[in-house]
Design a protein around this motif. Structure first.
Motif, PDB file in Angstrom:
ATOM      1  N   ARG A   1       0.834  -1.210   0.000  1.00  0.00           N
ATOM      2  CA  ARG A   1       0.000   0.000   0.000  1.00  0.00           C
ATOM      3  C   ARG A   1       0.868   1.259   0.000  1.00  0.00           C
ATOM      4  O   ARG A   1       0.603   2.220  -0.716  1.00  0.00           O
ATOM      5  N   GLY A   2       1.889   1.241   0.836  1.00  0.00           N
ATOM      6  CA  GLY A   2       2.765   2.397   0.893  1.00  0.00           C
ATOM      7  C   GLY A   2       3.709   2.467  -0.282  1.00  0.00           C
ATOM      8  O   GLY A   2       4.039   3.556  -0.769  1.00  0.00           O
ATOM      9  N   MET A   3       4.136   1.304  -0.765  1.00  0.00           N
ATOM     10  CA  MET A   3       5.143   1.289  -1.826  1.00  0.00           C
ATOM     11  C   MET A   3       4.580   1.794  -3.148  1.00  0.00           C
ATOM     12  O   MET A   3       5.291   2.456  -3.921  1.00  0.00           O
ATOM     13  N   THR A   4       3.318   1.506  -3.436  1.00  0.00           N
ATOM     14  CA  THR A   4       2.746   2.023  -4.689  1.00  0.00           C
ATOM     15  C   THR A   4       2.793   3.545  -4.710  1.00  0.00           C
ATOM     16  O   THR A   4       3.120   4.162  -5.729  1.00  0.00           O
ATOM     17  N   MET A   5       2.531   4.169  -3.553  1.00  0.00           N
ATOM     18  CA  MET A   5       2.539   5.621  -3.478  1.00  0.00           C
ATOM     19  C   MET A   5       3.965   6.168  -3.469  1.00  0.00           C
ATOM     20  O   MET A   5       4.274   7.153  -4.156  1.00  0.00           O
ATOM     21  N   ALA A   6       4.867   5.511  -2.716  1.00  0.00           N
ATOM     22  CA  ALA A   6       6.247   5.990  -2.622  1.00  0.00           C
ATOM     23  C   ALA A   6       6.972   5.884  -3.958  1.00  0.00           C
ATOM     24  O   ALA A   6       7.691   6.809  -4.370  1.00  0.00           O
TER      25      ALA A   6
ATOM     26  N   THR B   1       9.564  -5.022   3.512  1.00  0.00           N
ATOM     27  CA  THR B   1       9.811  -3.803   2.743  1.00  0.00           C
ATOM     28  C   THR B   1      10.706  -4.088   1.547  1.00  0.00           C
ATOM     29  O   THR B   1      10.487  -3.566   0.449  1.00  0.00           O
ATOM     30  N   SER B   2      11.707  -4.942   1.736  1.00  0.00           N
ATOM     31  CA  SER B   2      12.615  -5.260   0.630  1.00  0.00           C
ATOM     32  C   SER B   2      11.872  -5.962  -0.499  1.00  0.00           C
ATOM     33  O   SER B   2      12.094  -5.664  -1.684  1.00  0.00           O
ATOM     34  N   ALA B   3      10.984  -6.887  -0.142  1.00  0.00           N
ATOM     35  CA  ALA B   3      10.220  -7.601  -1.167  1.00  0.00           C
ATOM     36  C   ALA B   3       9.317  -6.648  -1.939  1.00  0.00           C
ATOM     37  O   ALA B   3       9.221  -6.707  -3.171  1.00  0.00           O
ATOM     38  N   SER B   4       8.664  -5.753  -1.213  1.00  0.00           N
ATOM     39  CA  SER B   4       7.758  -4.810  -1.856  1.00  0.00           C
ATOM     40  C   SER B   4       8.517  -3.792  -2.705  1.00  0.00           C
ATOM     41  O   SER B   4       8.135  -3.505  -3.845  1.00  0.00           O
ATOM     42  N   ALA B   5       9.598  -3.260  -2.164  1.00  0.00           N
ATOM     43  CA  ALA B   5      10.397  -2.280  -2.918  1.00  0.00           C
ATOM     44  C   ALA B   5      10.923  -2.888  -4.204  1.00  0.00           C
ATOM     45  O   ALA B   5      10.903  -2.256  -5.275  1.00  0.00           O
ATOM     46  N   ALA B   6      11.395  -4.125  -4.130  1.00  0.00           N
ATOM     47  CA  ALA B   6      11.928  -4.793  -5.323  1.00  0.00           C
ATOM     48  C   ALA B   6      10.845  -4.960  -6.383  1.00  0.00           C
ATOM     49  O   ALA B   6      11.084  -4.741  -7.581  1.00  0.00           O
TER      50      ALA B   6
ATOM     51  N   GLN C   1       0.985   7.799   3.263  1.00  0.00           N
ATOM     52  CA  GLN C   1      -0.203   8.187   2.506  1.00  0.00           C
ATOM     53  C   GLN C   1      -0.864   6.974   1.867  1.00  0.00           C
ATOM     54  O   GLN C   1      -2.087   6.854   1.859  1.00  0.00           O
ATOM     55  N   GLY C   2      -0.065   6.076   1.330  1.00  0.00           N
ATOM     56  CA  GLY C   2      -0.635   4.859   0.750  1.00  0.00           C
ATOM     57  C   GLY C   2      -1.222   3.939   1.806  1.00  0.00           C
ATOM     58  O   GLY C   2      -2.304   3.364   1.638  1.00  0.00           O
ATOM     59  N   GLN C   3      -0.518   3.810   2.927  1.00  0.00           N
ATOM     60  CA  GLN C   3      -0.947   2.881   3.961  1.00  0.00           C
ATOM     61  C   GLN C   3      -2.229   3.312   4.672  1.00  0.00           C
ATOM     62  O   GLN C   3      -2.960   2.469   5.207  1.00  0.00           O
TER      63      GLN C   3
END
Length: 377
Positions: free
Chosen positions: A68-73, A93-98, A167-169
């Protein structure tokens, strides 16, 4: 071609409440819209008129709420011309960022603590093409290094110190209210780096058309959008739960050597310290801690009684509210929601180790199978 019934992620769903415009290139994996599951079997056991729901964020694309947060970031990073992102991580976080970096066509650098990350999470970051850097230290060491690197190199930090992450979260709070038609009385949530409890409070506050203290000058330079009309009246009390071996909010000070089986919240120096305290204090909530034994017991209970397989850190939210119902901290008749932050497949080794009994091995014969079934009915 625009397909009107095609779900395309939280930014499109809540565009009017997020810091984007019509020209923004949205980086999405169709995150969000996760299940809000009523825990009917557990409700029956505890009684007291409690209504209990689990927001299962393990159903996001990479298996955790981080999406949720990574799509916005990452959307914001791309709009600013970033060619690379960086994060420190205990795994999710690493999995999502990647994943979101791959989707955007940019590079991801992730710092993880050596030997302190569940293999399910490490595998994701590696297969998604991130540059994985293992450090001989913990998450807090990694976070310190990431901030120093970002100050000197052209990379964007996508940890929760990035206000666009929060903001995404916050959209998870929107989804809960959209599903229930009201705000819960209590919201229980795991607390590690503490960005999520802060983000939920902002989301609940926006839907109540109340500006929380946490929003002032802290979220995207006041680009949050608060409509004049409230969607609901009232906000929940926020209950944040930490592992006993990694509980700075309980101790009232940072912890240098956090340790817990719940790797996702093995953090001693949370980056959203002030925001999390503000969310709990403003909501009339509380922080509490659970032992590793209590966390694993709740993980098993959710799997065996409700069929929900979450990672250990997720289970702490349900374990915490059940204990607070039992001790009278949470009143009978309360409507409670709990965030389950990640899927159990993130950490299969821990699940297997605590499962009862070995796998039964028998000959591939009908009679042998029958005997095994009868012996275990």
């Amino acid at each position: 071609m625009i397909r009107p019934n095609y779900y395309n992620g939280i930014i499109e769903r809540y565009r009017d409440r997020l810091p984007v415009d019509e020209e923004t290139r949205v980086i999405t994996l169709c995150e969000g819209d996760t299940a809000l599951i009523r825990l009917e079997n557990i409700e029956k056991e505890i009684g007291l008129g409690i209504e209990l729901y689990a927001k299962f964020e393990g159903l996001n694309p990479t298996g955790s709420f981080k999406d949720r947060g990574m799509t916005m970031a990452v959307t914001q990073a791309v709009s600013e011309g970033a060619q690379a992102i960086i994060c420190a991580s205990t795994g999710n976080t690493s999995a999502s960022a990647a994943a979101y970096a791959a989707r955007a066509g940019i590079r991801a650098f992730v710092l993880i603590p050596q030997g302190k990350i569940a293999l399910g999470k490490l595998a994701q970051a590696m297969i998604e093409g991130a540059c994985v850097i293992q450090i001989k230290g913990n998450f807090d060491d990694g976070m310190r290094i990431v901030k120093e690197v970002a100050a000197a190199a052209p990379v964007t930090i996508v940890n929760s110190i990035n206000p666009y992450r929060l903001q995404g979260q916050k959209t998870a709070a929107f989804e809960i209210i959209d599903a229930l038609g009201r705000a819960p009385d209590i919201h229980g949530i795991p607390v590690g780096n503490a960005g999520n409890i802060s983000a939920y409070w902002v989301g609940y506050s926006e839907y109540a058309a109340v500006l929380p203290a946490t929003a002032s000058c802290s979220f995207c330079e006041e680009r949050c959008r608060y409509p004049s009309a409230a969607v609901v009246q009232g906000r929940p009390r926020m209950f944040g739960y930490q592992a006993a071996g990694a509980a700075p909010f309980i101790r009232g000070e940072m912890v240098d050597d956090p340790e817990t089986v719940a790797t996702a919240i093995r953090i001693g120096r949370p980056q959203s310290w002030d925001l999390a305290w503000a969310a709990v204090n403003e909501s009339g909530g509380a922080f509490a801690s659970l032992s590793d034994e209590e966390i694993l017991k709740t993980q098993r209970m959710l799997a065996e009684k409700e069929g929900i397989f979450c990672e250990p850190a997720s289970a702490i939210s349900v374990g915490g509210v059940l204990r607070d119902v039992k001790n009278g901290t949470i009143a009978p008749g309360s409507l409670i929601t709990c965030t389950l932050t990640g899927h159990g497949l993130k950490d299969p080794d821990t699940a297997i180790k605590q499962s009862e009994g070995p796998v039964i091995e028998i000959p591939a014969e009908l009679d042998a199978v029958k005997r095994a079934i009868l012996e275990n009915l």
